[in-house]
Design a protein around this motif. Structure first.
Motif, PDB file in Angstrom:
ATOM      1  N   ARG A 353      32.416  39.582  40.201  1.00  0.00           N
ATOM      2  CA  ARG A 353      32.642  39.819  41.624  1.00  0.00           C
ATOM      3  C   ARG A 353      31.320  39.976  42.355  1.00  0.00           C
ATOM      4  O   ARG A 353      31.137  39.468  43.459  1.00  0.00           O
ATOM      5  CB  ARG A 353      33.518  41.056  41.809  1.00  0.00           C
ATOM      6  CG  ARG A 353      34.942  40.817  41.352  1.00  0.00           C
ATOM      7  CD  ARG A 353      35.857  41.876  41.916  1.00  0.00           C
ATOM      8  NE  ARG A 353      36.209  42.872  40.921  1.00  0.00           N
ATOM      9  CZ  ARG A 353      36.984  43.918  41.176  1.00  0.00           C
ATOM     10  NH1 ARG A 353      37.451  44.119  42.396  1.00  0.00           N
ATOM     11  NH2 ARG A 353      37.288  44.778  40.244  1.00  0.00           N
ATOM     12  N   HIS A 527      38.683  36.340  48.969  1.00  0.00           N
ATOM     13  CA  HIS A 527      38.877  35.844  47.602  1.00  0.00           C
ATOM     14  C   HIS A 527      38.601  34.347  47.517  1.00  0.00           C
ATOM     15  O   HIS A 527      37.941  33.881  46.581  1.00  0.00           O
ATOM     16  CB  HIS A 527      40.315  36.113  47.138  1.00  0.00           C
ATOM     17  CG  HIS A 527      40.552  37.510  46.655  1.00  0.00           C
ATOM     18  ND1 HIS A 527      40.974  38.523  47.486  1.00  0.00           N
ATOM     19  CD2 HIS A 527      40.429  38.081  45.430  1.00  0.00           C
ATOM     20  CE1 HIS A 527      41.105  39.647  46.785  1.00  0.00           C
ATOM     21  NE2 HIS A 527      40.781  39.407  45.540  1.00  0.00           N
ATOM     22  N   TRP A 568      40.602  36.462  39.102  1.00  0.00           N
ATOM     23  CA  TRP A 568      40.473  37.269  40.327  1.00  0.00           C
ATOM     24  C   TRP A 568      41.125  36.567  41.514  1.00  0.00           C
ATOM     25  O   TRP A 568      41.823  37.200  42.315  1.00  0.00           O
ATOM     26  CB  TRP A 568      38.987  37.549  40.586  1.00  0.00           C
ATOM     27  CG  TRP A 568      38.715  38.546  41.660  1.00  0.00           C
ATOM     28  CD1 TRP A 568      39.427  39.693  41.912  1.00  0.00           C
ATOM     29  CD2 TRP A 568      37.673  38.509  42.626  1.00  0.00           C
ATOM     30  NE1 TRP A 568      38.877  40.363  42.957  1.00  0.00           N
ATOM     31  CE2 TRP A 568      37.796  39.672  43.416  1.00  0.00           C
ATOM     32  CE3 TRP A 568      36.625  37.627  42.886  1.00  0.00           C
ATOM     33  CZ2 TRP A 568      36.922  39.950  44.459  1.00  0.00           C
ATOM     34  CZ3 TRP A 568      35.755  37.919  43.921  1.00  0.00           C
ATOM     35  CH2 TRP A 568      35.906  39.062  44.700  1.00  0.00           C
ATOM     36  N   GLY A 572      43.993  37.620  44.949  1.00  0.00           N
ATOM     37  CA  GLY A 572      43.815  37.374  46.377  1.00  0.00           C
ATOM     38  C   GLY A 572      44.884  36.455  46.927  1.00  0.00           C
ATOM     39  O   GLY A 572      45.377  36.647  48.050  1.00  0.00           O
TER      40      GLY A 572
END
Lengths: 593, 593
Positions: A353, A527, A568, A572
Motif C-alpha cells: 500500500r 484503490h 487490495w 476497494g
C-alpha cells in the motif's frame, strides 16, 4: 529499534523508472540532471536519517512547553534540527530561483518532504506551513511584500503559518469573525484563531502569520473575508526586526499525537491590535488561501506516506527480530515472526500500500510540474485538471491508509505495540491527525465528487480512467501480467460506472445529494488509482528484470503489485456495490442521542 | 459532553425480541423471569452510568501509580467504584448459586459486561480477569481450593489474574520458563511474568494469581507446563489473610490507552520463592488456562462492543451539538453537523455496526448458556460447536471494528477529535488493545480457519451457514425485505465458497497453508454473521411495527439493517475475491529491513 532509513531506492524507482524523469524534460528544469537529483535525494536522506529521525521520539515524549510569557519552548534539539534544515537550503528546494529557491521539480520536493515527514512528522509541519505561506505570498502578495518577506521565508530564517480556523469556523470558514480595522497603510487585527500549527515557537527568529479576517464593513459570508499578513515581529524597512506585534499564544493543545508540533490558540490584538497588511484583493481571502490549501493538501498526503513508510520499517524490523513459534515455511522451531504467513500478510499489506500511495503522490507531483511549467496552455490546463482530481484523493486516501498502516504496525508488534516504549503506538497517534487537518477527508471527498467531478461533467475523470484502461490493456497484452490487467480493467470499469451514478445524482438532485456518495466514490477512486500505479510499476520492474537486473528490489515490486491488484483492489471495488445500493438509509436515519 | 448512557433498550431488544429470552427456557434458569432480567439491566445501567462512567476520564488522565514499595495506587475513585460493584453482587452475576453467584444466564452477564466496559473499560478489566480465575478454579481446582478461594473471588472481595506471558513467551506459550519447585504440599514459584492486567492494585484486599510455570523436571514445550495458584497474601486455614507472598510488581507499562488499568510486570520469588499450589493436573496447565481463555475471548469481544457503543454516543452527542455549514437536507443555514450526509454516513456506520456486533455477541452468549445447561448431550454439544466457531469471530471482529468505530468517532469530531480534551481520542487509545490481548486477532483467525474449521471438515460451519441461509430465505419471502434477503444470501454463498477453499487448502497442504487465508476468512465470516443478525433484527423489528409499535426505535433498527446488508456487507464480501486470488504473494514476499 526506533530507527528510520529514508526510502531513497523506492523514491528513485518512481522518479527514474516509473515517471522516466518526466519533469526534467520541462525547459524550466534544464539545469537539473538525474545525477543532481540523485545527489539531492541522498543528501536529504542524510538529514532525515541522522538529524531529524532521532528526535522523533524526543518530540513525542517532551512535547512542547508554553512558558508563562506565552513563548513556546520546543523539544530538545528541534530548533537545531530545523536550523540544520534551513541552513542546508532545503526550504527553498521547490521554489523558483527568482524567489531565492533551488528551482527543483515538485517531484523532487515531494520526495524530500516524504523523507522528512517519515523522519519526524511533528517537525516536518513547520516547513510545510511555511511553504504554504510562500506560495500564497508569491501568488498574491504585492512586490513590496514579496521583497520584504519572501527571501527570509524561502531561506527558512522565518517560518510561516496559516490562520484560518476559529472555534465557530472550522470546515465552514464563512463564519470567520476575526476583525481587521483599517489604520493608514495597514490594519489592526483582533480576534482568536485556533489549531494554529507552529503558531509560536523558538526555532526561527520571526513568524509570518497569514490570517483570514474581515473589515468592519465587510459583507457576511465568504465574500467578506480578506487575507492579512501579520508578522510576529514587525519588519523594518531595512529588513531588520522591529517591535513585537500584538499576537500571543494563549494556549497550546494537548493532542493525541504530533506532540513535537505546537498547536496554538493565537490571540490577535489583546492590546492595541496586531498590525497586519492586506494580501491580494479585499474580499478574496478564501480564494487566496485556497492557493496554498491545494498545495498543502498534497503535502499532507505525502506526510501520510512518510509516516506509513516509517511504520513499515518499524514493523519489519520488529518482525525480523522477534522470535516466536515454529516456522510454517521451513518447519524450523523458534523462527522470527516474519516467517508466519499471517504476519507476512500484514507486512506485505503495509509495504504494498505504501509503495502504491507513493507512486500516486509522485505522479501527481509530476502533473503539478507540468501544470506550472508546461510548454503550452493546453498542456498546463490538462495537467492542472488532473492535479485537481488527484489532490483530494491523495490527501484523503493516503492519510486514511496511513492510519490503517500504522495500526497494522501496532498489530505486528503484539503487546509491544501497545506500550509506548515500543514506538509503534506513536506512529498511529501521529498519523491520526492527517485525515482531519487541511480539510477533513470528508471535505476532500465532497471536493472530488462535488466540485471537481461535476464542473466538467466528468471529462477530466474520464480521461484519467482512460489512462487506467490503457495500463490495463498493456498488462493484459503482457504474457506475465494478464491477470493483473484483468483485475485493473475490472476496477476501472467500476470507477467509470460509479462516476456515472455520482454525475447523475449531481445533475438530477444537485450537489447536496452527491454528499452521500462522496466518500465511497473517493475510496473507490483511491484503490483503482493505486492499482493503476502498481500496474505501471510492475511493467517497469519487468523491463528492468528483462534487461538483466538482478536486484531483488524488482521482483519485490512485482510482489507488491500482485498484492495490490489481487488482494487490495477487490476491497476497494466493493464500493461500487455500496454506491449502487443507493443512499436512502442516510436520509431515513435519525440521529438522536 | 463526556457522558455515557448504558444502552439498555438495545440490549433488551436483542434479549427479548431477537433471542426471545431463549436462555430463560433452560431449567437451570427457572427462577429468572423477564421482569427480573429487566430489573437487573436497569440496576447495572445505574452503576455503569452513575459510578463507573464518570471515572473513565479520570482513569485516563491520572493512570495508575507504582509506589517505591512496589504497591500500586489506582486512579482516584477506582477502588471505591470497584467496591460498589462487588458490594452490589455484580461479580457473581453469571456464576452458579452453588458457587455463591446469582445464577443468571450468560446473555445477562454479557449485557452487564458490555455496559460496564462501555462505562469504563480500564476498570472493567479487573472483574474480567477475576471471572477467568473463577472459571479456571471452578473447573480445575480441588474441593479444598474451591472452598478456600472461590467465595471471596465470587463476591469480589478478592480479585484474580492470569499470568501467562513472559518476555520470550507471548503467542507461543510453550516457551514459558517460570519455575515451580516442589516443597511439601506446595511449590515455590520463581520467574517473571509480563503484561499482567490488574496484577497489583489497591482495590481489593487480596489478589489470586493463576500462573503458568514448570516443575524443574518437566519436559520442554506445552506438556511441561502446569497451572499454579499464587495468592498475594497467603490464606490461613480459617480464611483470614496471612503473610505477604513473595510476588511483587517490578514495574508497570506506559501504554497507549487503558491508563486506569495497571499492566504489571510481576516478579515471583525474588526472595524465598512465592508459595504456589498446583491447580488441576500436572502438565495440563495450558489446557486448564484455555478453559478461561475462551470465556475471556468472548468478554474481550464484548468489551470492544462496549467501547464502540460509547464512541457512538460520544460522536452522536457532538454531531447534534456542533454547528457548521448549511444543511443539505433542509437548506437551513447553520445546521448541526448531524445534518450533513457525509457525517450521517459515519454515524450510521458506527451505529449499525455496533448494533450488529452486539446481536452477534449475545447470540453467542445464548449458545454458551445452552452449551452449559442444555437438556441433552446433543443440545449441549451442538451449542458448544457453534460457540467454538463464534468466539474467535466475536473476539477479533468486534475488536477490529471497535478500533475503526472509535477512529470514525474521532473523525466526526474534526479537530476536537484530535485534542485529548474532546474525549474521542481516549476511546481509540483504549480500544486499540483489544485486538492484541487474549490472543491476537491473527491467532483468533488461525483458531477459526485452522483448528475449528478443519477438525470437523466444516460441519459446524456448514450448519451455521445453513442458518444464515434460512434467515435469507425468510427475508426474501417478506414483501419488505426481498433485497436484504438477496444480499444476505449472496454473502452466505461467499462464505460457503470461501470455506471450501480454506478446507481444501488445509486438506491438501496442511494447517500451515491455512494461515495465509485465516484473516480474510474470519473477516468475511464476521461480515456475513453480522449481516445475518441484522437480517434477524429487521424481521423482528417489523413484527413489532406490524403489531402497532410506534417507537421509532424499530424503524431505526430497519435503517441499521439496511446499512449493514447493503452498505457494509459488500465490503466484507470482497474477501471472497481475496481468498480466490490465492496467497502466492505471501510466499514470494521477502521481508527485509
Amino acid at each position: 529499534m526506533n530507527y528510520y532509513a529514508a526510502p531513497v531506492r523506492d523514491l528513485r524507482f518512481v522518479l527514474e523508472e516509473q515517471l522516466e524523469h518526466r519533469s526534467l524534460k520541462l525547459p524550466v528544469f534544464e539545469d537539473a540532471s538525474p545525477d543532481l537529483i540523485e545527489a539531492v535525494l541522498e543528501e536529504a536522506a542524510k538529514l532525515a536519517n541522522d538529524v531529524w529521525a532521532p528526535l522523533n521520539d524526543v518530540g513525542d515524549k517532551k512535547g512542547t512547553t508554553r512558558n508563562s510569557d506565552g513563548s513556546i519552548t520546543t523539544a530538545t534539539g528541534f530548533a537545531e534540527a530545523y536550523q540544520a534544515y534551513a541552513e542546508g537550503g532545503w526550504n527553498g528546494i521547490g521554489v523558483s530561483e527568482a524567489l531565492g529557491g533551488q528551482n527543483l521539480p515538485e517531484v523532487v520536493a515531494s520526495s524530500v518532504q516524504e523523507m522528512l515527514h517519515g523522519a519526524n512528522m511533528a517537525l516536518g509541519l513547520c516547513p510545510m506551513l511555511t511553504a504554504g505561506a510562500i506560495e500564497a505570498l508569491a501568488h498574491h502578495g504585492s512586490e513590496a511584500q514579496k521583497d520584504r518577506y519572501l527571501p527570509k521565508l524561502v531561506e527558512g530564517t522565518w517560518t510561516g503559518t496559516m490562520n484560518l480556523t476559529e472555534s465557530q469556523a472550522g470546515s465552514d470558514l464563512s463564519k470567520v469573525r476575526t476583525k481587521a480595522t483599517p489604520e493608514g497603510d495597514h490594519y489592526r487585527i483582533s480576534g482568536q484563531k485556533v489549531y494554529i500549527t507552529w503558531g509560536e515557537h523558538d526555532a526561527a527568529e520571526n513568524i509570518i502569520h497569514l490570517v483570514l479576517a474581515r473589515k468592519p464593513d465587510a459583507p457576511e459570508g465568504n465574500r467578506g473575508i480578506s487575507l492579512f499578513l501579520v508578522p510576529k515581529f514587525l519588519v523594518n524597512d531595512d529588513g531588520s526586526l522591529g517591535e513585537r506585534n500584538d499576537v500571543t499564544c494563549a494556549s497550546i493543545e494537548h493532542k493525541l499525537g504530533i506532540h513535537g508540533s505546537p498547536t496554538c490558540t493565537l490571540s490577535f490584538g489583546e492590546n492595541a491590535g496586531a498590525i497586519g497588511y492586506l494580501v491580494g484583493e479585499e474580499g478574496r481571502g478564501l480564494n487566496h488561501m485556497f492557493t496554498m490549501m491545494n498545495e498543502a493538501r498534497h503535502k499532507v498526503g505525502v506526510q501520510g506516506i512518510g509516516v506509513a513508510e516509517r511504520a513499515c520499517q518499524h514493523a519489519f524490523a520488529y518482525a525480523l527480530d522477534r522470535i516466536q513459534g515454529r516456522s510454517p515455511r521451513s518447519g524450523k522451531a523458534d523462527c522470527t515472526i516474519s516467517d508466519h504467513l499471517d504476519v507476512r500478510r500484514m507486512l506485505l499489506s503495509m509495504r504494498a500500500r505504501t509503495d502504491s500511495l507513493r507512486a500516486l503522490a509522485l505522479t501527481c507531483a509530476a502533473e503539478m510540474d507540468t501544470a506550472r511549467h508546461g510548454e503550452s496552455d493546453e498542456a498546463r490546463d490538462q495537467a492542472q485538471a488532473r492535479v485537481d482530481l488527484l489532490i483530494p484523493v491523495i490527501k484523503s486516501f493516503s492519510t486514511d491508509q496511513a492510519v490503517e498502516i500504522a495500526s497494522l504496525g501496532i498489530q505486528v508488534h503484539g503487546g509491544m505495540g501497545y506500550v509506548e516504549e515500543g514506538g509503534a503506538a506513536q506512529l498511529l497517534r501521529d498519523a491520526r491527525i492527517a485525515p482531519i487537518y487541511e480539510g477533513t477527508n470528508g471535505i476532500q471527498a465532497l471536493d472530488l465528487a462535488g466540485r471537481k467531478l461535476q464542473r466538467d461533467g466528468g471529462d477530466a475523470m474520464t480521461a484519467l480512467i482512460d489512462d487506467v484502461n490503457a495500463t490495463a490493456d498493456r498488462l493484459k497484452a503482457h504474457p506475465r501480467f494478464a491477470s493483473l490487467g484483468e483485475a485493473l480493467a475490472a476496477g476501472s470499469d467500476d470507477l467509470r460506472a460509479a462516476m456515472a451514478v455520482v454525475l447523475a445524482q449531481g445533475q438530477e438532485l444537485g450537489q447536496d445529494a452527491v454528499q452521500a456518495y462522496a466518500t465511497p466514490f473517493l475510496n473507490l477512486a483511491g484503490h483503482v488509482l493505486c492499482a493503476w500505479q502498481m500496474g505501471e510499476a510492475a511493467l517497469k520492474a519487468q523491463v528492468a528484470i528483462d534487461n538483466g537486473a538482478s536486484d531483488p528490489f524488482y521482483t519485490q515490486k512485482l510482489v507488491s503489485a500482485d498484492y495490490v491488484l489481487k488482494q487490495w483492489l477487490p476491497v476497494g471495488r466493493a464500493q461500487r456495490a455500496v454506491i449502487d445500493a443507493g443512499m436512502q438509509c442516510l436520509s431515513d436515519f435519525t440521529v438522536s442521542s
